[in-house]
Every structure is written in C-alpha cells, then in structure tokens.
Design a protein around this motif. Structure first.
Motif, PDB file in Angstrom:
ATOM      1  N   TRP A 144      -4.958  -1.830   6.352  1.00 56.30           N
ATOM      2  CA  TRP A 144      -5.086  -0.403   6.084  1.00 56.30           C
ATOM      3  C   TRP A 144      -4.469   0.356   7.246  1.00 56.30           C
ATOM      4  N   THR A 195      -9.694  -6.181   4.556  1.00 53.19           N
ATOM      5  CA  THR A 195     -11.062  -6.013   4.086  1.00 53.19           C
ATOM      6  C   THR A 195     -11.951  -5.623   5.264  1.00 53.19           C
ATOM      7  N   PRO A 196     -12.971  -4.810   5.052  1.00 55.71           N
ATOM      8  CA  PRO A 196     -13.354  -4.229   3.768  1.00 55.71           C
ATOM      9  C   PRO A 196     -12.464  -3.049   3.384  1.00 55.71           C
ATOM     10  N   MET A 197     -12.617  -2.560   2.173  1.00 54.57           N
ATOM     11  CA  MET A 197     -11.832  -1.432   1.713  1.00 54.57           C
ATOM     12  C   MET A 197     -12.176  -0.185   2.518  1.00 54.57           C
ATOM     13  N   ALA A 234      -4.423  -4.657  -4.520  1.00 53.45           N
ATOM     14  CA  ALA A 234      -5.420  -5.352  -3.700  1.00 53.45           C
ATOM     15  C   ALA A 234      -4.979  -6.757  -3.319  1.00 53.45           C
TER      16      ALA A 234
END
Length: 346
Positions: A258, A220-222, A252
């Motif tokens: 990421w 997070t965040p995306m 999610a």
C-alpha cells in the motif's frame, strides 16, 4: 423557637430528567454544528478552486492562449518537472514564493537524484490555497527516494486534468500526449478544448495520502482505500479495467504493498506523488487508486458528503456527485472527445 422552613430542592429523579434533556439537546445540536462547519469547509474548498481557475485564466492572459504546462521551461525548452500549480503562484498572491523558485534549476529524476538545495525551501512550503480544509491531513510529508535521501515536501489537495485514462495514458511524465489538459511537455490551448471549456474539467480535488513510499505498508492488512493507493506487482490496462469493473477484489491477488503518497507534492508533476491525475475511476471510488512506478489510475476524492469539487476550464466550479454516470464523468476529462454532456447529469 421559630420553626425552620424547608427550602425546595431537586429530587434525584428531577436531576436525572434535566440531565437527560440536556443530553438530548446536545445530541440534536452537535450534528447541526458539525454540518455547519463542514458547509464552511466545503465553501472554502470551492473558493480555493475558484481562485485556481481564475489564476489559470490570468496565466493564459499573460503568457498567451496556452494553459499552464507541466515540466517544461519556457522559453528555452529545457525539460523540467515543475507543476502547473508552481506556475500559478504569481496569480495566487504567492509571488514571493514564485520569485524564489528558480525554474532553471534541474530537479533530476525523483527516484534517483536528490532535490537541489536551491529548491528545498520551496518544496516544503505549504500553500493554503492548495489545501482543502475538510481533509485535515498534514500539509508536509517526508519523501525518501530509492537513493536514500529524505526530503520534506508540501502537499496539495488539487490536481490538474491529465485525461480520463481510457486512452491508456497513465504516466504524465513520459512525454506521451493524453486526451486531457496536462502532461509533461504538452501544450494545450483554449482553442484546442473543442468540447467546450464549460464541459471540460481543469482541476479537481483528492485526499492527501499519509506518507510517500517510505511510509508504504505491506500488502496485508488492507488499508483505508480513501487515502492509500494499491501498488500491484505489474501494470496493465487490463488490470485497471478489472478494478474499475470489479473493485478492490480484482487487484487483491497482485497487490504487493500500500502506498500513501497521493498528492504529497505540489511542486513536481511527473512524480507519482505530484498534482496531475486522471479520471479513470468515479468520484470517491470504493476501491483504491492504483500506482505503479510513475503510472497511476486515480479517482477524485474528498471528505465532502456525496461528491467532489471540480474547477472547469472556463473557471467555474461545480460539485460533482458520486452518482455521476461514468460516461459523463469520463467525458468531462477529455478536451476533444466529442461527447455530448448534459449539465443535469454532472
């Protein structure tokens, strides 16, 4: 005394009207200029893929019926990790780079062994034919391996077809044959493309990630799903299917970070940052690609409006719309799937 004549001048209202008219004209002109520039960039991207397709056929004419392979060194059969793009260099007016690329140098495992000094210069050399001008991402990124070594790698927007992923093969380097055209150790011939070379995708484009594992961010965040890939806590076909059906929300809960390494490396195939991809997700899929170790489920992506460019196995280039049906899209990625594809649906 001669009376002074008054000279005409703009009133404040007239000046504001002129400024407003100019602003409107600029507002009307800028989108047209931007559209013209993007049309030129898209045309250059199309030309890049045409050159890659032509180079592939020139390669075939020189080395026999087989398509350029990933990760095998002819004629000794010594296992390597050089990409198909590396093998096409002599046919893209990059023979000097190809001559400096020693295919007998063992690269080692990308996560453990640093790249040999003999390949460092090649690894950081950008190839203009491998970059889509619409992307605009940096052409070189630093890769930091788990062993701590940092190496600059030149990126690419184009990747070869590993398959559609429906066969459950997501790792191009573990020696498992897929239903596409390219995996490490695999040899595919033109005669083996029984679906027809005009119906089978050979290369397509995607967006370059902002940085490889060292630049990965927390869960997070995306992040922007167009350039970052989602890294789950584990890998399964069930997870891939769930994301395909339900989008980002399906992953999610198991996302650990990421990853920004997509297509950061044109030289190596088996690395998850290399130029081999599958068509498991639709073009410009709203959810992010998935990557776990060396497995990945990917989507062709571009900055072009409405779709992506793709080079077919016959050397032609098509613009594939985002609205293409999944069965047709998946059928374009198989060499012998027996699908009946409508040209109007592509």
């Amino acid at each position: 005394m001669t009376p002074r004549k008054s000279r005409p001048a703009f009133t404040l209202i007239e000046l504001l009207v002129v400024i407003a008219i100019i602003a409107v004209l600029i507002a009307l002109l800028l989108p047209a200029v931007q559209a013209a520039r993007e049309a030129a960039r898209r045309s250059q991207c199309t030309n890049n893929l045409k050159q890659i397709g032509l180079a592939m056929h020139n390669y075939i004419s020189v080395y026999g019926e087989a398509l350029p392979i990933a990760g095998y060194n002819w004629p000794t059969g010594y296992p390597q990790d050089h990409s198909a793009l590396a093998r096409l260099l002599p046919f893209l007016e990059a023979g000097n780079i190809y001559s400096a690329l020693n295919f007998d140098v063992y690269m080692g495992h990308p996560g453990v062994v640093p790249l040999p000094d003999a390949l460092l210069t090649i690894a950081r050399t950008s190839i203009s034919a491998y970059l889509c001008p619409s992307d605009g991402a940096p052409s070189v990124h630093n890769y930091t391996s788990p062993s701590g070594s940092t190496i600059p790698f030149a990126s690419t927007n184009y990747a070869m077809n590993q398959g559609n992923g429906l066969d459950g093969v997501f790792h191009p380097g573990n020696g498992t044959a897929s239903n596409g055209l390219c995996w490490v150790g695999g040899v595919v011939t033109l005669s083996g493309i029984t679906d027809g070379t005009s119906n089978t995708l050979a290369f397509t484009e995607s967006l370059i990630g902002p940085g490889s594992p060292a630049a990965s961010t927390a869960a997070t965040p995306m992040q922007d799903p167009r350039v970052y890939r989602a890294y789950p806590s584990s890998w399964s076909v069930t997870l891939v299917d769930a994301v395909d059906a339900g989008g980002y929300g399906a992953a999610a809960g198991v996302l650990t970070k990421w990853d920004g390494g997509r297509l950061n490396n044109w030289l190596r195939s088996a690395t998850p940052d290399g130029p081999v991809m599958n068509g498991r997700f639709a073009p410009n899929f709203a959810a992010p690609d998935l990557v776990y170790a060396s497995a990945k489920a990917t989507a062709a992506r571009s900055r072009h409006s409405g779709g992506v460019n793709a080079a077919m196995a016959d050397g032609s280039v098509r613009f594939v719309k985002d609205s293409i049906s999944k069965p047709v899209w998946w059928g374009m990625w198989t060499r012998a799937g027996g699908e009946i594809l409508s040209a109007d649906a592509m």
